[in-house]
Design a protein around this motif. Structure first.
Motif, mmCIF file in Angstrom:
data_model
loop_
_atom_site.group_PDB
_atom_site.id
_atom_site.type_symbol
_atom_site.label_atom_id
_atom_site.label_comp_id
_atom_site.label_asym_id
_atom_site.label_seq_id
_atom_site.Cartn_x
_atom_site.Cartn_y
_atom_site.Cartn_z
ATOM 1 N N GLU A 276 -0.255 -2.455 -9.774
ATOM 2 C CA GLU A 276 0.292 -3.703 -10.321
ATOM 3 C C GLU A 276 -0.677 -4.506 -11.187
ATOM 4 N N ALA A 277 -1.954 -4.524 -10.844
ATOM 5 C CA ALA A 277 -2.927 -5.305 -11.613
ATOM 6 C C ALA A 277 -3.113 -4.678 -12.997
ATOM 7 N N GLN A 278 -3.536 -5.513 -13.943
ATOM 8 C CA GLN A 278 -3.742 -5.035 -15.312
ATOM 9 C C GLN A 278 -5.207 -5.192 -15.677
ATOM 10 N N ALA B 90 4.445 3.941 -9.055
ATOM 11 C CA ALA B 90 4.361 2.692 -9.817
ATOM 12 C C ALA B 90 5.727 2.309 -10.376
ATOM 13 N N GLU B 91 6.476 3.302 -10.813
ATOM 14 C CA GLU B 91 7.823 3.039 -11.340
ATOM 15 C C GLU B 91 8.737 2.499 -10.243
ATOM 16 N N VAL B 92 8.629 3.058 -9.038
ATOM 17 C CA VAL B 92 9.427 2.594 -7.901
ATOM 18 C C VAL B 92 9.046 1.164 -7.530
ATOM 19 N N MET C 263 0.849 -1.177 0.000
ATOM 20 C CA MET C 263 0.000 0.000 0.000
ATOM 21 C C MET C 263 0.895 1.241 0.000
ATOM 22 N N ILE C 264 0.510 2.244 -0.786
ATOM 23 C CA ILE C 264 1.271 3.491 -0.785
ATOM 24 C C ILE C 264 0.368 4.634 -0.328
ATOM 25 N N ALA C 265 0.974 5.682 0.180
ATOM 26 C CA ALA C 265 0.226 6.844 0.650
ATOM 27 C C ALA C 265 0.614 8.056 -0.184
ATOM 28 N N ILE C 266 -0.387 8.760 -0.671
ATOM 29 C CA ILE C 266 -0.196 10.045 -1.349
ATOM 30 C C ILE C 266 -1.215 10.988 -0.733
ATOM 31 N N ASP C 267 -0.716 12.065 -0.156
ATOM 32 C CA ASP C 267 -1.565 13.004 0.572
ATOM 33 C C ASP C 267 -2.343 12.220 1.624
ATOM 34 N N ASN C 268 -3.648 12.314 1.602
ATOM 35 C CA ASN C 268 -4.476 11.612 2.584
ATOM 36 C C ASN C 268 -5.179 10.398 1.954
ATOM 37 N N LYS C 269 -4.519 9.807 0.956
ATOM 38 C CA LYS C 269 -5.078 8.632 0.289
ATOM 39 C C LYS C 269 -4.148 7.448 0.468
ATOM 40 N N LYS D 83 -10.623 13.014 -10.630
ATOM 41 C CA LYS D 83 -10.935 12.920 -9.203
ATOM 42 C C LYS D 83 -9.914 13.656 -8.332
ATOM 43 N N TYR D 84 -8.620 13.424 -8.583
ATOM 44 C CA TYR D 84 -7.587 13.909 -7.673
ATOM 45 C C TYR D 84 -6.613 14.928 -8.261
ATOM 46 N N GLY D 85 -6.639 15.127 -9.577
ATOM 47 C CA GLY D 85 -5.754 16.119 -10.190
ATOM 48 C C GLY D 85 -4.500 15.518 -10.803
ATOM 49 N N GLU D 86 -3.881 16.311 -11.656
ATOM 50 C CA GLU D 86 -2.690 15.921 -12.412
ATOM 51 C C GLU D 86 -1.511 15.600 -11.487
ATOM 52 N N GLU D 87 -1.315 16.433 -10.473
ATOM 53 C CA GLU D 87 -0.181 16.256 -9.558
ATOM 54 C C GLU D 87 -0.265 14.907 -8.826
ATOM 55 N N PHE D 88 -1.482 14.561 -8.385
ATOM 56 C CA PHE D 88 -1.687 13.275 -7.723
ATOM 57 C C PHE D 88 -1.345 12.137 -8.683
ATOM 58 N N TYR D 89 -1.829 12.249 -9.923
ATOM 59 C CA TYR D 89 -1.581 11.184 -10.893
ATOM 60 C C TYR D 89 -0.083 11.017 -11.158
ATOM 61 N N GLU D 90 0.625 12.123 -11.278
ATOM 62 C CA GLU D 90 2.065 12.052 -11.511
ATOM 63 C C GLU D 90 2.770 11.360 -10.343
ATOM 64 N N ALA D 91 2.333 11.651 -9.116
ATOM 65 C CA ALA D 91 2.909 10.989 -7.934
ATOM 66 C C ALA D 91 2.595 9.492 -7.954
ATOM 67 N N LEU D 92 1.379 9.155 -8.384
ATOM 68 C CA LEU D 92 0.965 7.755 -8.481
ATOM 69 C C LEU D 92 1.812 7.016 -9.522
ATOM 70 N N ALA D 93 1.991 7.633 -10.682
ATOM 71 C CA ALA D 93 2.792 7.029 -11.750
ATOM 72 C C ALA D 93 4.251 6.857 -11.303
ATOM 73 N N ALA D 94 4.779 7.840 -10.602
ATOM 74 C CA ALA D 94 6.154 7.743 -10.079
ATOM 75 C C ALA D 94 6.260 6.608 -9.072
#
Length: 193
Positions: free
Chosen positions: A15-17, A188-190, A1-7, A175-186
């Motif tokens: 990981e799932a496709q 995922a790479e990690v 599980m990862i945390a971004i802001d309060n999510k 739902k959460y904005g571009e910045e959130f998505y970029e953090a999520l994508a980053a």
């Protein structure tokens, strides 16, 4: 599980496709469930203020259900939801000539009649967001495909190698904005490494 802001986002979102295969599932998520589509508070007003624009896109059965039950209803388990036709298809759902269920709200959006695409819970499916019982600012973001209904989408996602978060990029940004998505994508790479 990862945390971004309060999510708190489950690893499976990264990981799932998954890629919807409407020709196989026929949009069954719009009629298979215990209630209509979950709605956020601000979406209630969207249904009220845009109903006359949406109405021409709906079926006679859908219009009848809405006129009888209301543009939205309160479900004790799920909160505010869209009404359904005889506890089945969402009242805002329409079947095309191939038997695929589409959203009347979304069709009005595609025709340029609305700025609101559809309920965010529908747009994000199979991601489901739940608020924490202990902390009202905390949200859980989980991947929850329907076991039988989404088999074809899981298979197609694996075939095309498309992670859930990429398939749902537009909805996640909405739902959460571009910045959130970029953090999520980053993140995922990690996780990949």
């Amino acid at each position: 599980m990862i945390a971004i802001d309060n999510k708190l986002i489950s690893d499976s979102v990264l990981e799932a496709q998954f890629v919807c295969d409407l020709n196989k599932c026929k949009g069954g998520c719009c009629e298979d469930g215990d209630a209509g589509a979950p709605l956020e508070i601000e979406e209630l007003n969207e249904l009220i203020s845009n109903y006359e624009v949406i109405k021409p896109y709906l079926t006679p059965e859908g219009i009848k259900a809405i006129e009888k039950q209301g543009k939205y209803i309160y479900d004790t388990e799920f909160g505010w939801v869209t009404p359904t036709v005889n506890s089945g298809i969402c009242a805002y759902g329409i079947r095309d000539e191939k038997g695929i269920i589409k959203c009347g709200i979304e069709q009005a959006y595609y025709d340029g009649k609305l700025k609101w695409k559809k309920p965010i819970s529908c747009h994000l499916f199979p991601i489901r967001i739940q608020k924490s019982q202990q902390d009202e600012d905390l949200e859980y973001v989980n991947y929850e495909p329907r076991q039988d209904l989404c088999k074809a989408a899981c298979k197609l996602g694996k075939q095309l190698k498309v992670p859930v978060y990429i398939f749902l990029k537009e909805a996640i940004i909405r739902k959460y904005g571009e910045e959130f998505y970029e953090a999520l994508a980053a993140s995922a790479e990690v996780v990949k490494k």
